[in-house]
Motif scaffolding. Sequence first.
Motif, PDB file in Angstrom:
ATOM      1  N   HIS A 196      35.109  34.081  70.457  1.00  0.00           N
ATOM      2  CA  HIS A 196      34.977  33.153  71.568  1.00  0.00           C
ATOM      3  C   HIS A 196      34.597  33.853  72.865  1.00  0.00           C
ATOM      4  O   HIS A 196      34.412  33.197  73.889  1.00  0.00           O
ATOM      5  CB  HIS A 196      36.289  32.382  71.767  1.00  0.00           C
ATOM      6  N   MET A 197      34.514  35.158  72.821  1.00  0.00           N
ATOM      7  CA  MET A 197      34.173  35.883  74.043  1.00  0.00           C
ATOM      8  C   MET A 197      32.755  36.426  73.933  1.00  0.00           C
ATOM      9  O   MET A 197      32.229  36.627  72.852  1.00  0.00           O
ATOM     10  CB  MET A 197      35.188  37.014  74.255  1.00  0.00           C
ATOM     11  N   SER A 198      32.131  36.657  75.076  1.00  0.00           N
ATOM     12  CA  SER A 198      30.745  37.077  75.054  1.00  0.00           C
ATOM     13  C   SER A 198      30.631  38.530  74.616  1.00  0.00           C
ATOM     14  O   SER A 198      31.615  39.259  74.553  1.00  0.00           O
ATOM     15  CB  SER A 198      30.125  36.920  76.449  1.00  0.00           C
ATOM     16  N   THR A 249      28.186  33.626  67.845  1.00  0.00           N
ATOM     17  CA  THR A 249      26.857  33.067  67.594  1.00  0.00           C
ATOM     18  C   THR A 249      25.829  34.138  67.240  1.00  0.00           C
ATOM     19  O   THR A 249      24.665  33.843  67.048  1.00  0.00           O
ATOM     20  CB  THR A 249      26.338  32.324  68.848  1.00  0.00           C
ATOM     21  N   ARG A 254      28.031  34.180  73.183  1.00  0.00           N
ATOM     22  CA  ARG A 254      29.338  34.279  72.531  1.00  0.00           C
ATOM     23  C   ARG A 254      29.196  35.042  71.224  1.00  0.00           C
ATOM     24  O   ARG A 254      28.278  34.796  70.451  1.00  0.00           O
ATOM     25  CB  ARG A 254      29.867  32.879  72.227  1.00  0.00           C
ATOM     26  N   SER A 289      39.472  34.161  82.915  1.00  0.00           N
ATOM     27  CA  SER A 289      38.045  34.307  82.672  1.00  0.00           C
ATOM     28  C   SER A 289      37.452  35.567  83.271  1.00  0.00           C
ATOM     29  O   SER A 289      36.518  36.124  82.711  1.00  0.00           O
ATOM     30  CB  SER A 289      37.280  33.108  83.252  1.00  0.00           C
TER      31      SER A 289
END
Lengths: 293, 239, 340
Positions: B92-94, B133, B130, A161
């Motif tokens: 799926h990542m920001s 979105t 994300r 992460s």
Amino acid sequence: MINTIIQGILLGGYYALIASGLTFMFSVMRIINLAHGSLAVLAAYALLVLAQSWHINPFLGLLIVLPAMAVLGFLLERLVLERSLRAGQLVPILATFGLAIVIDNLLFEGFGANTRSLGNFIGSLSYDSIELPGGIFVGVLAVGTFAAAVLVLVGLQLFLSFTPFGRAIRATSEDPDTAGLIGIDARLVNGVAAAIALVTVGIAGAALGMRGTFDAYTGGAQLLFAFEAAVIGGVGSVWGTLLGGIVLAVAQSIGAAISPLAFLIAGHGTFLVVLFARLWLAGGIGNLLARRA
Amino acid sequence: MSALAVRDLSLDHGLLHAVRHVSFAVGSGEVVALVGANGAGKTTLLRAIAGAHRPAGGAIELDGVDITAVPAHRRVGMGIALVPEGRRLFAHMSVEENLLLGRMSGRAGPWTLDRVMATFPNLAPRRAARAGTLSGGEQQATAIGRALMSNPSVLLLDEVSLGLAPIAVDRLYQSLAGLMQSGTTIVLVEQDLNRVMRVASRVICMLEGRIVLEGATATTSRDRVTDAYFGLGQARMPA
Amino acid sequence: MNAQTGFRVERWTAASRAALAAVAAVSLALVFAPYVLGPGALDRLTILFVYVILAAMWNALAGYGGLVSVGQQVFLGLGAYATVKLADLGMNPFLAMVAAGLIVGLLALPLSFPMLRLKGGEFAIGMWVVSELAHLLVNLDPLVRGETGTSLISLNAFDAPLRRAAIYWLALAAMLALLGGLFALLRSRVGAAVQAIRDNEEAAASVGVRVLATKRLIFVFAAAGAAIAGALWLATALTFQPRAYFSVNWTAYMIFMVLVGGIGTFEGAIVGAVLFFAVETWFGAAGVWYLVGLGAVALAFALLLPRGIWGALETRFGLRLLPVGYRLDLSALLRAETKP
């Protein structure tokens, strides 16, 4: 009964530990490594050799074995996994199965049929216990394994992460083509991910050897336990894998309390029940092991 | 020496010859537009320049250096960045993570997270969201920002207006205006000819894998480009 | 020849007709083997037939159904177990063998519902878990007495030469029936569905191929076949020790046969079985090194020649002996094109 459950929870720590590498590799590369268990046993034998022939305490031995496992993981990815994945989705299953057969039988050839244990080389640690309120004794080793599992799982999650390389791993697993277009070397990333996975496998192998016994063919069972824990725990979070390990182990322990024959039956049975329940409830989710990063 | 040169490049898609013997050069700081109907080979060409498509023949040169054999991930470090067709963000990542990824293998330079946010103000409030979105315009801005984070000397933009509302396209090109005057070499694929004639200094029109028109936008009329686009007024190309 | 379109679709070529004639001739010859061969050779041939069945069934599941299972030994074990149980209940052992195959096939049907919702490696290991569980449960049966096992005693009622011949013929019949059934299946609409699913599952579903039903059919068929193989193995070995039947080594053998022979090709499974039989005959006594060799060869093929020997031959020479597909004859069309 409380004692059974507590022992089960601690055993669950071991299952979560050995499951962590399997789910990590799957979430990154979409490959289930059928040689996973055999590699853990390989690590255990390596520690054994270091302890027996070179008088190196297994904990110190890890300083040699874990880097070796990392290199092995990198090579495994480059030479076996990457190639076989190019031939088709199903080929890595066949290739890693073949590898498992080779490892198991070479170990048998080298070490024979006797069951071994690392417990002889860690002094009193193999049977030291702590007394909990209520007169229940828990093994120091069992607690240590549980703690190691939590550390590994949390460590992996934090790595994925919050570190740049962890981001690169997540990106590559999501879309390797685009990852290449923004400068990420997919082959390197996958190699490192495999190396990390095998380091956790090495730790699990050490735990396996110290807590109990192993022989050349123990790998298959370890793979099944890792897989069951991973699937029971579900769509991958850290806590999912831990929970999966605990549920599996507690089921097994309760089974064992009823009858020695029921240990494995309870475990496999619980796995199938949870699996079918989840499939039925979710109307068929795609991949049960997939970690939503 | 040109910033980017393509020499006699041929690209195949299986048995299909997507790009046939294409040659052109782009000077440093130039903005060149690549136009043509769907299937003309524009995206394939850009992907090949970025290293994602192996040529069947010909060469690609960056600042005079032959990079034809260099894999995609290393071209980023050499200064080429592609904003792929369809954005291709890591859903799926920001937004921030996507941008940070762009920085990983790039070069040193003026582009930072803050500068990208300043260039595309609509991204600032969506920093932690994300990528999956986001709206189309926000996604496109993120994709461009991700490419810019590597501080490219050559930026390839593939159909950045695709699927966006006109107002979003306007906003996007507004943000890009400064970039286009800043000295970065840009090759863009764009369907909107009006916009092309306004932002690009040179236009190249492709048809069925070949270049059928090349000229400065100042001196080439829209009609000529349109004719070339549809293959009108040209002799039938041999197969 | 279709004069307008210039191409022809054919199923049978001269080569495949010849091949099929050869297969028929060999099969006929094999029927007479018990009159010609000694007991040792007859036993070995029976075992070869068992291997061919196992290879064909595993290939059907993996090569045609796209389902790699590391647990097919469960059907082997259950087939043998069912045979023992039925014989114990008084059924004629030969009838029991056939019945066992059918019963296990029927059992595979409800099993397929949850299992077929798993994909890839999850299905592979999931079947292994099922196998382990079945093994444990079978061990609980007092008839089996744990790992000590039991025997198909009722077979002893028949005198040795007759028994051996009968088992041989049953094995031959089972092999031909299963291969024939598979062949017919592949030539039917199901076969086209299978090929479509194998090439692109989503695309197949979008044109109306009933993907799940097709996979289920293959799953059950493969299970029944493996069960019959297990029953036949029991007949040749006479003893039923669960560990020997539920061993994951059987999967290693099946993977070897199919990978080396040619996954997804009908002829490949047979080639692989024959090769495995030869390897086992020469190296089987080498114990652990034999297994290492099998694993290493399987690994090597997976990495270097994943299409197997027959697959490689097919690609290089355009060889296809048994006509399970269609061939497009474009020769006339190509000749027309190159005319100046």
